[in-house]
Design a protein around this motif. Sequence first.
Motif: not given
Length: 151
Positions: A88-96, A110-116, A118-124
């Motif tokens: 499931a976590v590997s299916a998230i594109p931002e998770v490298q 290791r998670v990449v995001a456009r900005d903080i 955007d990271f908060e959106r991926v996390l939440r």
Amino acid sequence: MTEFDETDMALLRLLAEDATQSAGALGREVGLSQPAAWRRIKRLSDLGVIAGRRLDLDREALGFGVTVFLGVKLATKGRVSLDDFERAVSAIPEVQTVEHVLGLYDYRLRVVARDISDFERVLRRRIMTMPGVGDVEANVLLSEERRPGPI
């Protein structure tokens, strides 16, 4: 274990620096003909020493200016399959990367995001809503002095 000579190791170092080099160019660097270099590279690939070749993209140039390392502790290890979590976590594109580790946390992501934000959106919305996720610790990458490379 297979033995590797100095020429094999030199080829591996050159390929680790730039995997797009031709067998002819590599052979010239190590004193081999193109066919001899190609045969050695094929042998190293067949043995699994060369597991693949990948493109190294500049994340910032692509608009991903934030990298965050997440420590994830699963809340219910017995109820949640590790394989299910990994899938499931590997299916998230931002998770490298997804690394199963020993220690305080069960996984290091290791998670990449456009900005903080955007990271908060991926996390939440993506990571914290996954079944079984318990404690999460985030560490924002400030600088990277050395990228993973050859052993």
